[in-house]
Design an enzyme around this catalytic site. Structure first.
Site, PDB file in Angstrom:
ATOM      1  N   HIS B  55       0.826  -1.205   0.000  1.00  0.00           N
ATOM      2  CA  HIS B  55       0.000   0.000   0.000  1.00  0.00           C
ATOM      3  C   HIS B  55       0.865   1.263   0.000  1.00  0.00           C
ATOM      4  CE1 HIS B  55      -3.354   2.632   0.867  1.00  0.00           C
ATOM      5  NE2 HIS B  55      -2.689   3.133   1.884  1.00  0.00           N
ATOM      6  N   HIS B 106     -10.641   3.107  -1.009  1.00  0.00           N
ATOM      7  CA  HIS B 106     -10.805   2.666   0.378  1.00  0.00           C
ATOM      8  C   HIS B 106     -11.678   1.423   0.354  1.00  0.00           C
ATOM      9  CE1 HIS B 106     -10.633   4.056   4.772  1.00  0.00           C
ATOM     10  NE2 HIS B 106      -9.413   3.959   4.315  1.00  0.00           N
TER      11      HIS B 106
END
Ligand SMILES: Nc1ncnc2c1ncn2[C@@H]1O[C@H](COP(=O)(O)OP(=O)(O)O)[C@@H](O)[C@H]1O
Ligand SMILES: [Mg+2]
Lengths: 83, 761, 246, 83
Positions: B55, B106
């Site tokens: 990430h 998200h």
């Protein structure tokens, strides 16, 4: 006719913006001596019949799925008067 | 409680550490030892593990994303003021104004806790924009969900929508567009992408640099709690007997609760600091929290920083240092401030009721050092944490099934031919989940706040005014077609760009720049990695042709359940500029008698089409032809014709083709339309083909000659297909000469019943 | 004409209210929640938004802000006050207006263009409308359901204090389709819809909202209303809606 | 350190959309026998000191002014454990 009460609160380690806001407001209004405030939900569920163990178990199931998200919330359940 | 200090680490080289549990590979773990010349402390290990995660480090995508960096870093209006690598790209839009925009994902948190996951997704992207020195002015939300009828979709969608609205509405940011698409591949992997646009004066541009030896590091906003440190808490548990022992990991939620009110205060007080020029450098705290902010600020600046962790205001006093460093508590920012300005900064924070604390200082040691309880727990070269993470060359290969997929063309599918069949097909498509009206969703979003929204859903692009004097404004659209991209990742990504680019031009704005959120399955699957590599290559090539650089974006991998990945979904956002928003072109037909033109070439193209999907549940063949030169000419015509006042409505053709575009343009203001099938075109192809580089426009008769001349001189196909109709006393209708006629009321009912019918409880 | 616009932490439509006032020909004056000072304004607008995040109850915390002290007193004395959305909620929480606003009956935030009927043009904020005029103004709220006990509702209806009513479909379950109300004196008006977002057709559906701000400005300019207000005298409002001395 | 709990519920004559929705959802989950559901708020207020009569009186005042709106809500207050 019986009443089952389900209280749902955010887990203690989860941020509670509402409780924070209320705490702040209490302070500004001059209410001293408050260490912390948490705000949660209260469900008053009136049953048509008696609060049999089965009925309460059913509601308990709903409490863990429909009424709260276990990821961020805890709930407590009690039959009114017997809390 | 025992603290794993640097001293301690030096003398206990054999001390076992849970690096594997933290997701580090053996060689990565070894590299940390080599960098430090000793084993890392638990705090250092935590920092490296989270900053070197997929990430934060983009280790699987880096080698491919380089293609974006190779694009000319300039737009039609000049050089980028900031590009990839900053929190968000910054584009000059003239009059001394600059805009910044970025889309981010998200996805997973929104599956676990739909409301809070989506809400904090909006919060995160807004802080990114704020960190560039800009005032956030609008948000958008491209969404993907599992099967329309799946019970879990009824759990996820309403929560996600309420969360995006709940956070964005409370921040006072208008929602000006997005997407909602359903597909089985997103079951268990919904996509929640959020885009934010911000505006600033050129001189207000701020970058994430910690420069100026002796400058102070200010942490402000929410207190730090145990949010979102799931994996890291193994550090705080068994392995390192920290304050609360084994209970720790279970106690650490990986989902956060957002506080939009705090974020609103954060925005106002940050903008006040900017206005008074009090900030040397600034960084939002997002993924990896303090680890990320401190290491990135330091390595981008003078190269050294010292932080006293004890000064960080805590919500939970039991947190161990490594947890404080990892915490992803929301609504926090970090600013670098000169000693002269610190008092004023703290005063502004007080005015807005925002906690602010000086937690450290910039130095030229070339090291990031962090103390806890008087002892040093971190001593690292910041670059090695922030910018010199591992880089993978993941194997990728065109999957064996790709050929079969492309061979299974839609040509074999039964097509409607009679008027009655075509009419029925139209109504079936109009009421299908992906094409049905999304107003049940978009009506939950405030599109009016700030008073500058000129166009919002259901228009082709959102348009916001940024300068009331001149009427200068920007337009933004996001698009992606996962089915096209599955059939051909290279072309699919280009088609996503083409549609967003077209949508921006359709409202009369000049497309300038791109942001993207690449949502894919597991990079460890060579087939997925191939899809990713192809999509990036396709997008980069198309950006080169269209002259629209990729200014920033986000990669989201591991969107898959078991071995089945989601449809490859490269969400592409395009931003355009419009000199005078009063010239914008809306999508709706208004005036009976206006002439309707179809621009562009219509071919028999149904691979990955909505028709094949809805009517036959079919996915195969090739996506529509990509013709970027045609897109470019079409965009030029749409922009100039709008500026010259030659058209008073325009709508781009995309999913569902001409039929759906006509329906949408009629629906907008309740005007009808009478159209004829041009000679030599099959009615079905005319109505439902998804050929690209096409749009419909409504032209006032007096302007018809000038308009057709414009198209002819530019050699662009244009055919008069009909007129806007008043429908007479029968009421407005969409009629196709000699084939069928549908009253708009029937269409509206078909379009508007679907979504509420499923999610209204 | 100086009209104050209060900014609370979490106010969102304060800039918009100021813009609308400028469009209507007034001079907006920013008022800060933390200052117990009305800066000699001739009227006040409480704008929309999520003051204090709308945590607890909408308007419940804002009601206790320092600025509300002098504001409540002045409003009781006749100062023109308009509460829009969150502002309406604050006026109810402050008991300057009866009733309360609760969660929309469908439990969703709703943002859409809403048709309303102006039921009372004898207030400071509606004198420029025609009686019974239908207007279209954006509505955007999550807790806009107007509720009150039957007695209060009957009283409001009886005294003609329902100022705006929802037409076509009621967006939030408000009792008796009530969108806005006034106090007995006609100087304090609260409504859920957003007139400040209907001031030009570029950014709003109509210009129907302008008349609300013009009404107040007309009164202030048309007569010594403002002095009357400051002196806490009770002006009478005639049919044309111009303030005249009793 | 003591905890005072304040429960706030909408007055019975005020429509409770959330309670209604929960009732409906329980039905769809196949749970019969529920007569009615009301949803309210629960505030957990932790005091710095003891729950002296004075402290509780203070909270009671806050409950009637800040925590609840008497126009639409009723509240009950109890010191934890003594509900
Ligand atoms: N989740 C969403 N949030 C905001 N707007 C949305 C959302 N989903 C769809 N929309 C809007 O609905 C309209 C139609 O969507 P879509 O058919 O995807 O547009 P297009 O085909 O032009 O890309 C667009 O204005 C789009 O911005
Ligand atoms: Mg479009």
């Amino acid at each position: 006719m019986a009443r089952v009460v389900v209280d749902v609160m955010l887990k203690s380690e989860i941020l509670d913006p509402q409780g924070k806001a209320v705490h702040g407001a209490l302070g500004r209004l001059g209410f001293e001596g408050v260490a912390s405030v948490r705000q949660g939900k209260r469900f008053e569920i009136d049953l048509a019949g008696e609060a049999t163990p089965e009925a309460v178990a059913e509601i308990e199931r709903a409490a863990g799925t429909l009424l709260s998200n276990p990821v961020i919330e805890d709930f407590t359940i009690h039959v009114e008067g017997t809390s | 409680m025992s603290i794993d200090t640097v001293k301690n680490a030096e003398v206990t080289p054999e001390h076992p550490q849970p690096w594997a549990e933290l997701g580090l590979k053996a060689d990565e773990h070894q590299r940390i030892h080599d960098i430090l010349g000793r084993r890392p402390t638990s705090s250092e290990l935590a920092m490296y593990s989270v900053m070197w995660s997929e990430h934060c480090s983009y280790k699987s995508s880096k080698v491919h994303l380089r293609r974006f960096g190779e694009l000319a870093q300039e737009t039609a209006t000049g050089k980028l003021l900031a590009g990839i690598g900053e929190n968000a790209g910054v584009i000059d839009v003239g009059n001394g104004y600059a805009v910044t925009f970025k889309v981010e994902s998200h996805n997973h948190p929104s599956y676990v806790e739909p409301y809070q996951g989506a809400a904090t997704g909006v919060g995160g992207i807004v802080r990114d924009i704020l960190a560039m020195g800009a005032r956030p002015i609008a948000v958008m939300d491209p969404l993907r969900f599992g099967p329309f009828d799946a019970p879990d979709t009824a759990r996820v969608l309403p929560g996600v929508v309420a969360g995006i609205g709940g956070y964005g509405n409370c921040l006072g940011l208008p929602n000006i567009g997005g997407e909602v698409v359903f597909d089985p591949s997103y079951a268990g992997n919904p996509l929640v992408n959020a885009l934010c646009v911000g505006v600033m004066r050129h001189e207000d541009l701020h970058l994430a640099h910690a420069s100026g030896v002796g400058n102070l590091v200010v942490l402000y906003g929410a207190k730090t709690g145990g949010d979102g440190i799931g994996g890291v808490s193994v550090l705080a548990s068994e392995t390192f007997a920290s304050s609360e022992g084994p209970a720790a990991s279970s106690r650490r939620p990986s989902v956060q609760v957002g506080d939009p009110f705090m974020e609103k205060l954060l925005i106002e007080c940050t903008l006040e600091m900017f206005a008074e020029r009090l900030v040397v450098g600034i960084q939002d705290l997002g993924g990896a929290g303090l680890s990320c902010a401190t290491s990135e600020l330091a390595s981008a600046g003078e190269g050294g920083m010292h932080v006293v962790l004890d000064r960080v205001p805590l919500r939970d006093s039991s947190l161990a240092p490594e947890e404080i460093l990892m915490s992803e508590s929301q609504e926090r920012m970090m600013a670098i401030v000169t000693p002269e300005n610190i008092d004023r900064v703290l005063e502004i924070c007080r005015k807005w009721d925002v906690d602010a604390t000086v937690i450290g200082e910039v130095n030229d040691s070339g090291r990031l050092t962090i103390d806890w309880r008087g002892e040093q727990v971190v001593d690292v070269p910041p670059r090695t944490v922030a910018h010199e993470g591992p880089v993978y060359q993941r194997p990728y290969a065109r999957p064996s099934w790709q050929d079969k997929l492309q061979a299974a063309t839609p040509d074999v599918l039964a097509r409607p031919s009679t008027g009655a069949e075509l009419r029925a097909t139209l109504l079936q498509l109009v009421s299908s989940p992906n094409l049905a009206s999304k107003s049940w969703i978009t009506d939950q979003y405030d599109r009016y706040v700030l008073g500058n929204t000129v166009l919002a859903q259901p228009e082709d692009s959102g348009v916001v005014r940024i300068d009331e004097e001149s009427g200068l404004g920007v337009a933004v659209a996001t698009d992606a077609n996962g089915r096209y991209t599955k059939l051909d990742p290279y072309a699919g990504a280009q088609l996503a760009l083409a549609e967003a680019y077209r949508n921006v031009a359709t409202v009369g704005a000049r497309p300038l720049a791109v942001t993207d959120c690449l949502n894919f399955g597991s990079p460890e699957d060579p087939a997925v990695m191939w899809q990713f590599a192809e999509a990036v290559r396709g997008l980069a090539d198309a950006c080169r042709v269209l002259g629209t650089p990729v200014t920033g974006g986000n990669v989201s991998f591991y969107n898959q359940t078991g071995d089945t990945a989601i449809l490859p979904t490269p969400i592409v956002g395009v931003l355009g500029v419009i000199e005078d928003v009063s010239r914008r072109t809306p999508s709706g037909f208004r005036t009976p008698g206006h002439v309707i033109y179809l621009l562009g070439e219509t071919r028999d193209e149904f691979g990955g089409s909505e028709w094949a999907h809805v009517v036959h549940g079919h996915l195969g063949g090739r996506p529509p032809l990509v013709d970027l030169d045609a897109e470019r000419v079409l965009a030029g015509i749409l922009v100039d014709a709008s500026w010259d006042g030659l058209i008073n409505a325009a709508h781009d053709l995309s999913d569902g083709g001409l039929a759906i575009a006509l329906v949408e343009s009629c629906q907008r203001y309740g005007a009808g339309a009478n159209v004829r099938v041009p000679d030599g075109l099959d009615p079905f192809v005319f109505l439902f083909s998804e050929s690209q580089a096409r749009a419909i426009v409504a032209v006032p008769e007096p302007q018809e000659d000038r308009f057709t001349t414009m198209c002819s001189t530019r050699g662009f196909p244009h055919v008069r297909i009909g007129e806007v109709g008043d429908g007479g006393n029968a009421g407005p209708a969409l009629s196709v000469d000699g084939l069928f006629s549908v009253p708009l009321d029937d269409v509206r009912h078909a379009a508007e019943a679907t979504i509420p019918g499923r999610f209204e409880t | 004409m100086r009209i104050g616009v209060v900014t609370f932490p979490g106010s969102l439509d304060d800039r918009d209210a100021a813009r609308a006032l400028r469009h209507a020909g007034g001079e907006p004056v920013p008022l800060w929640h933390g200052d117990a000072d009305l800066r000699q304004v001739d009227a006040v607008v409480l704008p929309g938004g999520f003051s204090y995040g709308d945590y607890l109850r909408c308007g419940a915390i804002a009601r206790f802000a320092p600025v509300m002290g002098p504001l409540i007193e002045a409003a009781r004395g006749g100062l023109p006050v308009l509460g829009i959305c969150n502002g309406f909620q604050i006026l109810c929480e402050s008991h300057l207006l009866p009733g309360a606003l609760i969660r929309n009956d469908h439990r969703k935030f709703v943002c859409r263009d809403q048709r309303l009927r102006v039921e009372n043009t004898n207030t400071v904020w509606t004198s420029e409308y025609q009686a019974g005029q239908e207007i279209v103004v954006p509505v955007k709220n999550g807790e806009g359901g107007y509720v009150a006990d039957e007695r209060t509702l009957d009283e409001l209806e009886g005294e003609g204090r329902v100022v705006f009513r929802y037409l076509e479909d009621n967006p939030n379950g408000s009792y008796r389709d009530i969108a806005g109300i006034t106090n007995a004196r006609g100087n304090v008006v609260g409504l859920m819809p957003h007139p400040e977002h209907a001031i030009d057709t570029l950014t709003g559906p109509t210009t129907d909202g302008l008349a609300m701000f013009r009404s107040c400005l007309a009164l202030i300019m048309g007569d010594s209303w403002s002095t009357a207000a400051r002196n806490h005298e009770s002006p009478v409002i005639n049919a044309e809606g111009e303030g005249v001395r009793a």
